[in-house]
Design an enzyme around this catalytic site. Sequence first.
Site, PDB file in Angstrom:
ATOM      1  N   ARG A  21      -7.758  -0.881  -6.537  1.00 11.90           N
ATOM      2  CA  ARG A  21      -8.062   0.250  -5.640  1.00 11.90           C
ATOM      3  C   ARG A  21      -8.271   1.502  -6.506  1.00 11.90           C
ATOM      4  O   ARG A  21      -7.563   1.678  -7.498  1.00 11.90           O
ATOM      5  CB  ARG A  21      -6.908   0.507  -4.636  1.00 11.90           C
ATOM      6  CG  ARG A  21      -6.773  -0.588  -3.584  1.00 11.90           C
ATOM      7  CD  ARG A  21      -5.795  -0.196  -2.491  1.00 11.90           C
ATOM      8  NE  ARG A  21      -6.395   0.690  -1.508  1.00 11.90           N
ATOM      9  CZ  ARG A  21      -5.694   1.295  -0.539  1.00 11.90           C
ATOM     10  NH1 ARG A  21      -4.387   1.105  -0.456  1.00 11.90           N
ATOM     11  NH2 ARG A  21      -6.290   2.072   0.332  1.00 11.90           N
ATOM     12  N   ASP A  64      -2.223  10.644  -2.357  1.00 15.57           N
ATOM     13  CA  ASP A  64      -2.591   9.533  -3.244  1.00 15.57           C
ATOM     14  C   ASP A  64      -3.007  10.011  -4.636  1.00 15.57           C
ATOM     15  O   ASP A  64      -2.873   9.285  -5.609  1.00 15.57           O
ATOM     16  CB  ASP A  64      -3.716   8.709  -2.624  1.00 15.57           C
ATOM     17  CG  ASP A  64      -3.166   7.868  -1.494  1.00 15.57           C
ATOM     18  OD1 ASP A  64      -3.069   8.373  -0.360  1.00 15.57           O
ATOM     19  OD2 ASP A  64      -2.774   6.712  -1.761  1.00 15.57           O
ATOM     20  N   ASN A  74      -5.526  12.202   0.429  1.00 16.63           N
ATOM     21  CA  ASN A  74      -4.597  11.386   1.203  1.00 16.63           C
ATOM     22  C   ASN A  74      -5.416  10.660   2.264  1.00 16.63           C
ATOM     23  O   ASN A  74      -6.644  10.809   2.351  1.00 16.63           O
ATOM     24  CB  ASN A  74      -3.501  12.259   1.835  1.00 16.63           C
ATOM     25  CG  ASN A  74      -2.371  11.432   2.416  1.00 16.63           C
ATOM     26  OD1 ASN A  74      -1.854  10.524   1.754  1.00 16.63           O
ATOM     27  ND2 ASN A  74      -1.993  11.676   3.654  1.00 16.63           N
ATOM     28  N   LYS A  75      -4.750   9.874   3.058  1.00 16.36           N
ATOM     29  CA  LYS A  75      -5.424   9.028   4.065  1.00 16.36           C
ATOM     30  C   LYS A  75      -6.456   9.813   4.864  1.00 16.36           C
ATOM     31  O   LYS A  75      -6.205  10.970   5.237  1.00 16.36           O
ATOM     32  CB  LYS A  75      -4.348   8.437   4.979  1.00 16.36           C
ATOM     33  CG  LYS A  75      -4.832   7.540   6.085  1.00 16.36           C
ATOM     34  CD  LYS A  75      -5.758   6.434   5.614  1.00 16.36           C
ATOM     35  CE  LYS A  75      -5.179   5.591   4.512  1.00 16.36           C
ATOM     36  NZ  LYS A  75      -6.205   4.703   3.870  1.00 16.36           N
ATOM     37  N   GLN A  91      -2.095   2.706  10.020  1.00 14.34           N
ATOM     38  CA  GLN A  91      -0.823   2.768   9.275  1.00 14.34           C
ATOM     39  C   GLN A  91       0.237   3.557  10.045  1.00 14.34           C
ATOM     40  O   GLN A  91       1.433   3.300   9.915  1.00 14.34           O
ATOM     41  CB  GLN A  91      -1.034   3.425   7.896  1.00 14.34           C
ATOM     42  CG  GLN A  91      -1.745   2.553   6.881  1.00 14.34           C
ATOM     43  CD  GLN A  91      -3.247   2.776   6.893  1.00 14.34           C
ATOM     44  OE1 GLN A  91      -3.816   3.197   7.894  1.00 14.34           O
ATOM     45  NE2 GLN A  91      -3.901   2.468   5.793  1.00 14.34           N
ATOM     46  N   ARG A 126       0.845  -1.187   0.000  1.00 13.89           N
ATOM     47  CA  ARG A 126       0.000   0.000   0.000  1.00 13.89           C
ATOM     48  C   ARG A 126       0.884   1.241   0.000  1.00 13.89           C
ATOM     49  O   ARG A 126       2.098   1.150   0.157  1.00 13.89           O
ATOM     50  CB  ARG A 126      -1.036   0.001   1.134  1.00 13.89           C
ATOM     51  CG  ARG A 126      -0.672  -0.612   2.443  1.00 13.89           C
ATOM     52  CD  ARG A 126       0.393   0.066   3.231  1.00 13.89           C
ATOM     53  NE  ARG A 126       0.107   1.478   3.407  1.00 13.89           N
ATOM     54  CZ  ARG A 126       1.029   2.415   3.560  1.00 13.89           C
ATOM     55  NH1 ARG A 126       2.333   2.090   3.594  1.00 13.89           N
ATOM     56  NH2 ARG A 126       0.715   3.672   3.699  1.00 13.89           N
ATOM     57  N   GLY A 127       0.195   2.398  -0.164  1.00 12.65           N
ATOM     58  CA  GLY A 127       0.961   3.626  -0.362  1.00 12.65           C
ATOM     59  C   GLY A 127       1.051   3.844  -1.870  1.00 12.65           C
ATOM     60  O   GLY A 127       1.355   2.902  -2.621  1.00 12.65           O
ATOM     61  N   ALA A 128       0.776   5.084  -2.300  1.00 13.17           N
ATOM     62  CA  ALA A 128       0.584   5.331  -3.728  1.00 13.17           C
ATOM     63  C   ALA A 128       1.751   4.864  -4.618  1.00 13.17           C
ATOM     64  O   ALA A 128       1.535   4.051  -5.540  1.00 13.17           O
ATOM     65  CB  ALA A 128       0.270   6.810  -3.938  1.00 13.17           C
TER      66      ALA A 128
HETATM   67  O1  MRU Z   1      -4.617   3.120   2.307  1.00 15.68           O
HETATM   68  P1  MRU Z   1      -3.142   3.333   2.172  1.00 15.68           P
HETATM   69  O2  MRU Z   1      -2.379   2.820   3.325  1.00 15.68           O
HETATM   70  O3  MRU Z   1      -2.623   2.847   0.846  1.00 15.68           O
HETATM   71  O4  MRU Z   1      -2.975   4.918   2.172  1.00 15.68           O
HETATM   72  C1  MRU Z   1      -1.701   5.450   1.977  1.00 15.68           C
HETATM   73  C2  MRU Z   1      -1.658   6.914   2.129  1.00 15.68           C
HETATM   74  O5  MRU Z   1      -2.663   7.578   2.300  1.00 15.68           O
HETATM   75  C3  MRU Z   1      -0.314   7.564   1.978  1.00 15.68           C
HETATM   76  O6  MRU Z   1      -0.241   8.714   2.765  1.00 15.68           O
HETATM   77  C4  MRU Z   1      -0.129   7.953   0.510  1.00 15.68           C
HETATM   78  O7  MRU Z   1      -0.255   6.844  -0.303  1.00 15.68           O
HETATM   79  C5  MRU Z   1       1.118   8.630   0.252  1.00 15.68           C
HETATM   80  S1  MRU Z   1       2.379   7.451   0.235  1.00 15.68           S
HETATM   81  C6  MRU Z   1       3.812   7.884  -0.181  1.00 15.68           C
END
Ligand code: MRU
Length: 350
Positions: free
Chosen positions: A92, A240, A250-251, A199, A49-51
């Site tokens: 996703r 994201d 973002n999250k 996270q 996970r994470g963009a």
């Molecule tokens: O649901 P996730 O854990 O994939 O969400 C991730 C985030 O919101 C991060 O902050 C985002 O992807 C930036 S990562 C470098």
Amino acid sequence: MNGQKFSPIKFQDGMLLILDQTKLPTTTEYLEMHTKEDVWHAIHKLQVRGAPAIGIAAAYGSYISVKGSMEQDYEGFYTEFCMVKDYLDSARPTAVNLSWALSRMEQCVKENKSCTVEEIKGAMLKEAERIKTEEETACLAMGEYGLSLLKSGMGILTHCNAGILATSKYGTALAPLYVGQEQGYAFNVFADETRPLLQGARLTAWELNQSGIPVTLICDNMASMVMKNGWIDAVLVGCDRMAANGDGANKIGTSGVAILAKEYGIPFYMCVPTSTIDFDTPNGEEIKIELRSGDEISQMWYEKEMAPAGIQTYNPAFDVTEAKYITAVITEKGIAYPPYEESLRGLLEK
Ligand code: MRU
């Protein structure tokens, strides 16, 4: 060197390996990816996970999904690739890096149309490696640009995980901290736990700890308190999908932190590689927000149910921070300031 110990994605001996982030912080286990279903599942379940990490996983994932293809001619191979691409893209919806990386893989297939299918497969692997390397280089550059806005001794608040685990190396929002560490800076980092999937607690606290950067874990609802206490000098978060006007998804919880930061006069920096900027999306209202199961709120992490059985829930995985709350956008090409419609495009043209 930071990030080598626990790369979230490895490709070794022809095998794609994903560090299962759902098992952290207690277990460090790599999963072997053999099929497109394995990769889709790993992205959908947030094992990766994470963009940027999702984009890298999808790039390698599209390669491993077609490397055993029996198609001999270009048209048949391209049709098979497109089916894989659409399937992985559905894992996703919010992080644009997923479709961005898959589009690059498609472009690579098309550009090699005149080659044999085996040669196209080889080119795909090289493209996936290029995407990974470019993201690592971008993270390092974001770290250097981000660090130019910070001073040693500062208190930093971050939300979710935008570190090594969310990328490949350095991270986006955590990159300035890692680069700073290499240059002898010390920071007091506060990590929001990041409900509901934690996270911040499971991943950010873990990776900073592993890297020897002091971190204090707080519940999300303590952000206002630590700001009021004067402990936070800057907020660093990832993104994201950033729309053309600078609104950034973002999250979930990020927009609240941004609003608080504005109230307390604390700079709020969003760290955004250009692979996360979506100029086809004019503003944040157009960003599709992933909705996840309510069980993540009512049951997950608890020994017994913590809400009445069958209670209605609302569980958006992301929110959009309006551009007006973002002090600056840190990219690998430089730092953009408002108005973002102009500054983001200006950076891209660099
Ligand atoms: O649901 P996730 O854990 O994939 O969400 C991730 C985030 O919101 C991060 O902050 C985002 O992807 C930036 S990562 C470098």
